[in-house]
Design a protein around this motif. Structure first.
Motif, mmCIF file in Angstrom:
data_model
loop_
_atom_site.group_PDB
_atom_site.id
_atom_site.type_symbol
_atom_site.label_atom_id
_atom_site.label_comp_id
_atom_site.label_asym_id
_atom_site.label_seq_id
_atom_site.Cartn_x
_atom_site.Cartn_y
_atom_site.Cartn_z
ATOM 1 N N ILE A 182 5.463 10.461 4.506
ATOM 2 C CA ILE A 182 4.262 9.725 4.142
ATOM 3 C C ILE A 182 4.413 8.287 4.634
ATOM 4 O O ILE A 182 5.439 7.640 4.369
ATOM 5 C CB ILE A 182 4.036 9.769 2.622
ATOM 6 C CG1 ILE A 182 3.844 11.233 2.186
ATOM 7 C CG2 ILE A 182 2.819 8.936 2.214
ATOM 8 C CD1 ILE A 182 3.773 11.437 0.700
ATOM 9 N N TYR A 183 3.414 7.805 5.366
ATOM 10 C CA TYR A 183 3.504 6.461 5.945
ATOM 11 C C TYR A 183 2.122 5.844 6.060
ATOM 12 O O TYR A 183 1.099 6.514 5.861
ATOM 13 C CB TYR A 183 4.184 6.521 7.317
ATOM 14 C CG TYR A 183 3.345 7.134 8.421
ATOM 15 C CD1 TYR A 183 2.746 6.323 9.392
ATOM 16 C CD2 TYR A 183 3.148 8.511 8.511
ATOM 17 C CE1 TYR A 183 1.972 6.873 10.409
ATOM 18 C CE2 TYR A 183 2.385 9.068 9.518
ATOM 19 C CZ TYR A 183 1.800 8.236 10.465
ATOM 20 O OH TYR A 183 1.034 8.786 11.463
ATOM 21 N N VAL A 184 2.061 4.551 6.361
ATOM 22 C CA VAL A 184 0.805 3.845 6.579
ATOM 23 C C VAL A 184 0.572 3.742 8.083
ATOM 24 O O VAL A 184 1.403 3.179 8.806
ATOM 25 C CB VAL A 184 0.820 2.439 5.943
ATOM 26 C CG1 VAL A 184 -0.483 1.694 6.267
ATOM 27 C CG2 VAL A 184 0.998 2.538 4.430
ATOM 28 N N ILE A 198 0.845 -1.181 0.000
ATOM 29 C CA ILE A 198 0.000 0.000 0.000
ATOM 30 C C ILE A 198 0.887 1.241 0.000
ATOM 31 O O ILE A 198 1.891 1.302 0.708
ATOM 32 C CB ILE A 198 -0.921 0.015 1.238
ATOM 33 C CG1 ILE A 198 -1.837 -1.204 1.239
ATOM 34 C CG2 ILE A 198 -1.741 1.298 1.303
ATOM 35 C CD1 ILE A 198 -2.643 -1.358 2.511
ATOM 36 N N GLY A 199 0.512 2.231 -0.812
ATOM 37 C CA GLY A 199 1.253 3.480 -0.834
ATOM 38 C C GLY A 199 2.491 3.462 -1.693
ATOM 39 O O GLY A 199 3.322 4.373 -1.608
ATOM 40 N N LYS A 200 2.615 2.423 -2.539
ATOM 41 C CA LYS A 200 3.768 2.324 -3.419
ATOM 42 C C LYS A 200 3.322 1.854 -4.804
ATOM 43 O O LYS A 200 2.202 1.369 -4.983
ATOM 44 C CB LYS A 200 4.806 1.361 -2.844
ATOM 45 C CG LYS A 200 5.424 1.844 -1.542
ATOM 46 C CD LYS A 200 6.556 0.950 -1.103
ATOM 47 C CE LYS A 200 7.213 1.499 0.170
ATOM 48 N NZ LYS A 200 8.345 0.652 0.606
ATOM 49 N N ASP A 240 -2.092 -9.094 -18.826
ATOM 50 C CA ASP A 240 -1.054 -8.064 -18.874
ATOM 51 C C ASP A 240 -0.677 -7.624 -17.463
ATOM 52 O O ASP A 240 -1.485 -7.703 -16.534
ATOM 53 C CB ASP A 240 -1.544 -6.837 -19.647
ATOM 54 C CG ASP A 240 -1.602 -7.074 -21.143
ATOM 55 O OD1 ASP A 240 -1.104 -8.125 -21.594
ATOM 56 O OD2 ASP A 240 -2.151 -6.209 -21.852
ATOM 57 N N LYS A 241 0.533 -7.128 -17.341
ATOM 58 C CA LYS A 241 0.969 -6.515 -16.087
ATOM 59 C C LYS A 241 0.944 -5.000 -16.250
ATOM 60 O O LYS A 241 1.313 -4.479 -17.302
ATOM 61 C CB LYS A 241 2.380 -6.979 -15.710
ATOM 62 C CG LYS A 241 2.438 -8.439 -15.258
ATOM 63 C CD LYS A 241 3.818 -8.797 -14.768
ATOM 64 C CE LYS A 241 3.874 -10.237 -14.272
ATOM 65 N NZ LYS A 241 3.054 -10.403 -13.037
ATOM 66 N N VAL A 242 0.483 -4.305 -15.210
ATOM 67 C CA VAL A 242 0.448 -2.849 -15.235
ATOM 68 C C VAL A 242 1.120 -2.309 -13.981
ATOM 69 O O VAL A 242 1.051 -2.922 -12.899
ATOM 70 C CB VAL A 242 -1.002 -2.315 -15.321
ATOM 71 C CG1 VAL A 242 -1.590 -2.605 -16.685
ATOM 72 C CG2 VAL A 242 -1.875 -2.917 -14.235
ATOM 73 N N ASN A 243 1.785 -1.182 -14.136
ATOM 74 C CA ASN A 243 2.455 -0.540 -13.005
ATOM 75 C C ASN A 243 1.509 0.495 -12.409
ATOM 76 O O ASN A 243 1.166 1.485 -13.068
ATOM 77 C CB ASN A 243 3.752 0.121 -13.471
ATOM 78 C CG ASN A 243 4.627 0.555 -12.312
ATOM 79 O OD1 ASN A 243 4.735 -0.137 -11.306
ATOM 80 N ND2 ASN A 243 5.266 1.710 -12.451
ATOM 81 N N VAL A 244 1.063 0.257 -11.186
ATOM 82 C CA VAL A 244 0.045 1.108 -10.567
ATOM 83 C C VAL A 244 0.427 1.464 -9.135
ATOM 84 O O VAL A 244 1.186 0.744 -8.481
ATOM 85 C CB VAL A 244 -1.340 0.418 -10.563
ATOM 86 C CG1 VAL A 244 -1.866 0.252 -11.964
ATOM 87 C CG2 VAL A 244 -1.275 -0.932 -9.846
ATOM 88 N N PHE A 245 -0.136 2.565 -8.680
ATOM 89 C CA PHE A 245 0.025 3.002 -7.293
ATOM 90 C C PHE A 245 -1.227 2.591 -6.523
ATOM 91 O O PHE A 245 -2.349 2.807 -6.985
ATOM 92 C CB PHE A 245 0.206 4.523 -7.244
ATOM 93 C CG PHE A 245 0.446 5.066 -5.870
ATOM 94 C CD1 PHE A 245 1.698 5.000 -5.290
ATOM 95 C CD2 PHE A 245 -0.586 5.663 -5.146
ATOM 96 C CE1 PHE A 245 1.927 5.516 -4.020
ATOM 97 C CE2 PHE A 245 -0.370 6.174 -3.881
ATOM 98 C CZ PHE A 245 0.895 6.100 -3.315
#
Length: 281
Positions: free
Chosen positions: A119-121, A4-6, A45-50
């Protein structure tokens, strides 16, 4: 394992009316909303997501790029204040980032202010939040930089020796007064260079690469640029910090001090449209 967050590279597993479901591994399936879907994307497919929490605290994916990820620092603008909750910061995503009151320390923020945050979780709510208590989040590991490596510098304070800096959104650094002729302010950002990495992990910085020497003072540089431009430049104390940094490689405060000195010396005039050299006989 997805974080999460990356940014994560995830596989598309299902097409639905409102977007695509991605295999979030340990986080379960995660929706990539339709507005981020392109016609090239297909199952497998692979996707790069946040990955972050939407307004209903559900995990969602986005192809947008935030100002910083979890574990990093950023200088962000306050876009809203909610009583008994905290300040909301613009970090480049559709949902603003919360800076809770408990993480503001002694700050008294209002809309339009800029603030440097980590920024943190949050371990209790599992939500991404911000903290202005910077020293709790700076990494203590010794980085592997070499002398003269270029790094991203974010100024967050000063000391008798120089300016305290966050290096590459993660590490603790110091830019000595002897390494810069500029007067810097909290929030100033620029490319700096590693001078040395100390045994404790703190990074000593240079403003310029080793072997580079600044030519004259900032005021002299501005005067030279005016002469090269035919005596006029479209910059004054109303110009944006970004345009000043891009053109003169200095903070707005340092620029204003320099043109103020030139004005007092009757070298330039400051007009509504910028600055211009005073004509001499």
């Amino acid at each position: 394992m997805a974080d999460i967050g990356k940014f994560n590279e995830l596989t598309i597993v299902e097409v639905v009316d409102h977007g695509l479901y991605l295999d979030g591994e340990n986080l379960g399936n995660i929706l990539l909303p339709q507005r981020y879907v392109t016609y090239q994307m297909k199952v497998g497919d692979k996707v790069n997501v946040f990955i972050y929490n939407d307004s209903e605290d559900r995990l969602v994916a986005t192809t947008e790029t935030p100002a910083a990820q979890v574990g990093e620092f950023a200088y962000l603008e306050v876009v809203g204040i909610r009583r008994n909750v905290g300040a909301f910061l613009d970090w480049g995503l559709s949902k603003d980032l919360l800076l809770p009151y408990r993480e503001q320390g002694n700050l008294s923020l209002k809309e339009g202010d800029g603030v440097i945050v980590a920024i943190y979780v949050d371990e209790y709510t599992n939500r991404i939040v911000a903290s202005a208590r910077l020293h709790r989040h700076l990494q203590e590991d010794k980085p592997s930089y070499q002398p003269n490596d270029p790094v991203e510098v974010l100024i967050y304070g000063d000391s008798p020796l120089g300016y305290k800096a966050i290096v590459d959104k993660k590490f603790r650094g110091l830019l000595y007064h002897s390494e810069t002729s500029d007067t810097l302010e909290e929030g100033d950002q620029f490319t700096g260079y590693v001078k040395r990495v100390r045994s404790g992990g703190k990074i000593d910085l240079r403003r310029d690469p080793a072997g580079y020497k600044r030519v004259g003072s900032l005021a002299e540089q501005i005067q030279e640029q005016l002469e090269e431009a035919g005596g006029r430049l479209p910059f004054n104390d109303k110009s944006s910090p970004e345009s000043i940094r891009e053109t003169f490689n200095c903070s707005k405060k340092a620029f204003k001090q320099a043109i103020g000195a030139l004005y007092k010396q009757r070298v330039i005039l400051i007009t509504e449209d910028g600055i211009e050299l005073v004509e001499t006989d």
